[in-house]
Structure formats: C-alpha cells, structure tokens
Motif scaffolding. Structure first.
Motif, PDB file in Angstrom:
ATOM      1  N   VAL A   1       0.534  -0.969   0.374  1.00 42.09           N
ATOM      2  CA  VAL A   1      -0.390  -0.039  -0.150  1.00 42.09           C
ATOM      3  C   VAL A   1       0.788   1.536  -0.315  1.00 42.09           C
ATOM      4  N   TYR A   2       1.749   0.912   0.709  1.00 42.08           N
ATOM      5  CA  TYR A   2       2.665   2.450   1.249  1.00 42.08           C
ATOM      6  C   TYR A   2       3.342   2.679  -0.443  1.00 42.08           C
ATOM      7  N   THR A   3       3.842   2.007  -0.850  1.00 42.90           N
ATOM      8  CA  THR A   3       5.312   1.673  -1.737  1.00 42.90           C
ATOM      9  C   THR A   3       4.368   2.435  -2.795  1.00 42.90           C
ATOM     10  N   ARG A   4       2.997   1.437  -3.345  1.00 46.36           N
ATOM     11  CA  ARG A   4       2.400   1.570  -4.646  1.00 46.36           C
ATOM     12  C   ARG A   4       1.778   3.279  -3.915  1.00 46.36           C
ATOM     13  N   ALA A   5       1.325   3.577  -3.049  1.00 48.52           N
ATOM     14  CA  ALA A   5       1.055   4.929  -2.970  1.00 48.52           C
ATOM     15  C   ALA A   5       2.192   5.960  -3.549  1.00 48.52           C
ATOM     16  N   GLN A   6       3.513   6.049  -2.593  1.00 49.19           N
ATOM     17  CA  GLN A   6       4.530   6.982  -3.062  1.00 49.19           C
ATOM     18  C   GLN A   6       4.648   6.676  -4.448  1.00 49.19           C
ATOM     19  N   ILE A   7       4.690   5.722  -5.303  1.00 53.02           N
ATOM     20  CA  ILE A   7       4.811   5.525  -7.035  1.00 53.02           C
ATOM     21  C   ILE A   7       3.022   6.832  -7.098  1.00 53.02           C
ATOM     22  N   GLN A   8       1.911   7.124  -6.498  1.00 55.45           N
ATOM     23  CA  GLN A   8       1.299   7.504  -7.221  1.00 55.45           C
ATOM     24  C   GLN A   8       1.752   8.741  -7.056  1.00 55.45           C
ATOM     25  N   PHE A   9       2.183   9.126  -5.730  1.00 55.51           N
ATOM     26  CA  PHE A   9       2.449  10.349  -5.330  1.00 55.51           C
ATOM     27  C   PHE A   9       3.608  10.626  -6.753  1.00 55.51           C
ATOM     28  N   LEU A  10       4.871  10.610  -6.940  1.00 53.24           N
ATOM     29  CA  LEU A  10       5.766  10.635  -7.475  1.00 53.24           C
ATOM     30  C   LEU A  10       4.751  11.150  -8.874  1.00 53.24           C
ATOM     31  N   THR A  11       3.990  10.697  -9.499  1.00 53.64           N
ATOM     32  CA  THR A  11       3.489  10.756 -10.624  1.00 53.64           C
ATOM     33  C   THR A  11       2.503  11.545 -10.290  1.00 53.64           C
ATOM     34  N   GLY A  12       1.857  12.212  -9.258  1.00 52.41           N
ATOM     35  CA  GLY A  12       1.212  13.207  -9.171  1.00 52.41           C
ATOM     36  C   GLY A  12      -0.002  13.290  -8.611  1.00 52.41           C
TER      37      GLY A  12
ATOM     38  N   SER B   1      -0.462  14.281   0.604  1.00 56.92           N
ATOM     39  CA  SER B   1      -1.768  14.093  -0.778  1.00 56.92           C
ATOM     40  C   SER B   1      -2.894  15.488  -0.812  1.00 56.92           C
ATOM     41  N   TYR B   2      -3.205  15.484   0.857  1.00 55.22           N
ATOM     42  CA  TYR B   2      -3.922  15.894   1.311  1.00 55.22           C
ATOM     43  C   TYR B   2      -4.078  17.818   0.380  1.00 55.22           C
ATOM     44  N   TYR B   3      -2.828  18.312   1.192  1.00 51.19           N
ATOM     45  CA  TYR B   3      -2.279  19.297   0.751  1.00 51.19           C
ATOM     46  C   TYR B   3      -2.671  19.752  -0.713  1.00 51.19           C
ATOM     47  N   ARG B   4      -2.006  18.274  -1.133  1.00 55.55           N
ATOM     48  CA  ARG B   4      -1.086  18.828  -2.982  1.00 55.55           C
ATOM     49  C   ARG B   4      -3.148  19.182  -3.816  1.00 55.55           C
ATOM     50  N   ILE B   5      -4.398  18.529  -2.844  1.00 55.72           N
ATOM     51  CA  ILE B   5      -5.266  18.502  -3.805  1.00 55.72           C
ATOM     52  C   ILE B   5      -5.972  19.458  -3.222  1.00 55.72           C
ATOM     53  N   LYS B   6      -5.160  20.366  -1.658  1.00 58.32           N
ATOM     54  CA  LYS B   6      -5.956  21.914  -1.388  1.00 58.32           C
ATOM     55  C   LYS B   6      -7.436  21.027  -0.198  1.00 58.32           C
ATOM     56  N   SER B   7      -7.462  20.190   0.077  1.00 61.12           N
ATOM     57  CA  SER B   7      -8.097  19.592   1.311  1.00 61.12           C
ATOM     58  C   SER B   7      -7.556  19.984   2.096  1.00 61.12           C
ATOM     59  N   TYR B   8      -7.666  21.177   2.603  1.00 59.43           N
ATOM     60  CA  TYR B   8      -6.033  21.685   4.226  1.00 59.43           C
ATOM     61  C   TYR B   8      -6.587  21.149   5.605  1.00 59.43           C
ATOM     62  N   ASN B   9      -8.226  21.525   5.515  1.00 64.33           N
ATOM     63  CA  ASN B   9      -8.804  20.753   6.748  1.00 64.33           C
ATOM     64  C   ASN B   9      -8.134  19.227   6.992  1.00 64.33           C
TER      65      ASN B   9
ATOM     66  N   TYR C   1      -2.852  12.462  -6.853  1.00 65.81           N
ATOM     67  CA  TYR C   1      -2.444  12.765  -5.119  1.00 65.81           C
ATOM     68  C   TYR C   1      -3.745  12.196  -4.766  1.00 65.81           C
ATOM     69  N   LYS C   2      -4.778  12.199  -6.022  1.00 66.61           N
ATOM     70  CA  LYS C   2      -6.445  11.600  -5.470  1.00 66.61           C
ATOM     71  C   LYS C   2      -6.440  10.017  -4.896  1.00 66.61           C
ATOM     72  N   ALA C   3      -5.807   9.233  -5.761  1.00 67.90           N
ATOM     73  CA  ALA C   3      -5.297   7.918  -5.535  1.00 67.90           C
ATOM     74  C   ALA C   3      -4.177   7.159  -4.694  1.00 67.90           C
ATOM     75  N   VAL C   4      -3.492   8.259  -3.974  1.00 65.79           N
ATOM     76  CA  VAL C   4      -2.696   8.350  -2.626  1.00 65.79           C
ATOM     77  C   VAL C   4      -4.018   8.495  -1.828  1.00 65.79           C
ATOM     78  N   VAL C   5      -4.438   9.411  -1.631  1.00 68.24           N
ATOM     79  CA  VAL C   5      -5.917   9.652  -0.671  1.00 68.24           C
ATOM     80  C   VAL C   5      -6.554   8.309  -0.523  1.00 68.24           C
ATOM     81  N   ASP C   6      -6.970   8.449  -1.577  1.00 66.34           N
ATOM     82  CA  ASP C   6      -8.207   6.399  -1.598  1.00 66.34           C
ATOM     83  C   ASP C   6      -7.404   6.104  -1.967  1.00 66.34           C
ATOM     84  N   GLY C   7      -6.684   5.738  -1.972  1.00 64.54           N
ATOM     85  CA  GLY C   7      -6.270   4.570  -0.979  1.00 64.54           C
ATOM     86  C   GLY C   7      -5.430   3.814   0.101  1.00 64.54           C
TER      87      GLY C   7
END
Length: 215
Positions: free
Chosen positions: A125-136, A166-174, A138-144
């Motif tokens: 899960v974490y490694t997949r999320a890292q790759i998703q973050f690197l590729t931009g 990832s929340y920060y990148r999609i402007k979900s600041y709270n 961010y929503k997939a990181v959050v959902d996963g």
C-alpha cells in the motif's frame, strides 16, 4: 517561508525500495501469517524462477528479470501464494524501470491478495502510494491509504504523512491539518516534531483555518 517539498529524488526513492525489497526477499518465502487456514508453499519450479529473478535484480538486469517473471506467471508459479510472491517482485521490477502504471497495477494485486500477510500488504500500500505521489495522482494516494485504514492494515506515520501531503496537494487543507497536528502531538523525537511543525505552519499559512492553527 518553509518549502512544502515532498518529492524525494527519484533515484533515492528507487534505491530505498530496492534495499527494502531485496532484504524482504532474502527471508523465507514460505513464512505465512498464522491467520491463514493452511500453510502456503512455493514449489521448486516457482522458487527457481524467483531466485533467478533476484539474481537478475541484483545485477541490475531488470529487463531479464521482468521476462523471467512474466514467463513464470503462466509456467512455474501457478497457485495463489506463488503468484502473489511473483507479483511482489514484478511490482518492484516495473517501478525500477519507471513503468509506473504497470507497477501500480501490480502492487494493487499484492494489496488485495488473500495469500499474503497484513504486513506485506501494508508495505505494498505504502510503496504504491509513493509511486502515485511521484506521478502526481494525489487523489489515488488518498483513496488508497484511506481504504487501507478501513481494512485495518497496519500503516505507520509515514503513510499518515504521505496522506497529509496528498491532501495538501488537492487543497483539502482541513484534512491535512488534522493529520499534521496529530503527527506533531505524537512525535517522539525533536527532529520529527520540528519537521512536522514546520509543515503544519506552512499549511496553516496557506489554508488560513484558525480553528486548526491557533497554536
């Protein structure tokens, strides 16, 4: 102003993944979490293919490693546990070659495998999320990561931090602030506390949410 920079150099990321993954592969592949109904075994033919693959990886012959795994998928690694272990290696080989869509799909197989223990699935899960973050993505990181928490997979503060980023990148600041404040409160070392605090300050400056930022 602090720079909210989350992308580590790609080479550093891949090197870290390689070290962690090959260390895991050096362990006994037949060791299975006791929760499973029966002990899963890797047959000699599949084990030979996996061993060849590890040798190709160690010599950085990733194309040959990929070919070996793809061939083994339909020839020597046939039961569910064997296929799961094969996909663990294939996911790394794909990511090391920067074949990120294929790597993400392959890690998804590992995450969903009923033949693997929760620690192995959590690492995927974490490694997949890292790759998703690197590729931009961010929503997939959050959902996963949210789904992994729902499934009660044991993720640590690294996953929390990646989720906040990832929340920060999609402007979900709270949502990002809730996580960062928890990380600050639970940090054990001064360096971690300072790091999380700096990021918290930046999000607060960006979000302007006084209910989270009155510190």
């Amino acid at each position: 102003m602090y720079k909210f920079c989350f992308k580590k150099p790609l080479s550093k990321f891949l090197t870290l993944v390689a070290v962690l993954f090959l260390a895991a592969c050096a362990s006994n592949l037949e060791n299975v979490n006791p929760q499973f109904e029966s002990r899963q075994l890797i047959g000699s033919a599949c084990n030979e293919s996996l061993e060849k693959t590890r040798q190709w990886i160690e010599s950085n012959a990733l194309v040959l490693a990929e070919q070996e795994l793809i061939n083994a998928l339909d020839v020597s690694c046939l039961n569910g546990y064997e296929k799961s272990q094969l996909h663990r290696l294939l996911a790394y080989v794909m990511s090391a070659q920067r074949k990120y869509p294929q790597a993400i799909n392959t890690y998804q197989y590992v995450v969903e495998s009923k033949y693997l223990d929760v620690i192995t699935r959590s690492e995927a899960v974490y490694t997949r999320a890292q790759i998703q973050f690197l590729t931009g993505d961010y929503k997939a990181v959050v959902d996963g990561i949210k789904l992994a928490f729902k499934d009660e997979l044991p993720l640590d503060e690294k996953a929390d931090l990646l989720l906040a980023r990832s929340y920060y990148r999609i402007k979900s600041y709270n949502n990002a602030l809730v996580i960062m404040k928890r990380l600050v409160a639970n940090s054990e070392g001064q360096s971690d506390s300072d790091k999380y605090q700096k990021q918290l300050v930046l999000i607060c400056d960006t979000a302007k949410l006084p209910q989270f930022c009155s510190y």
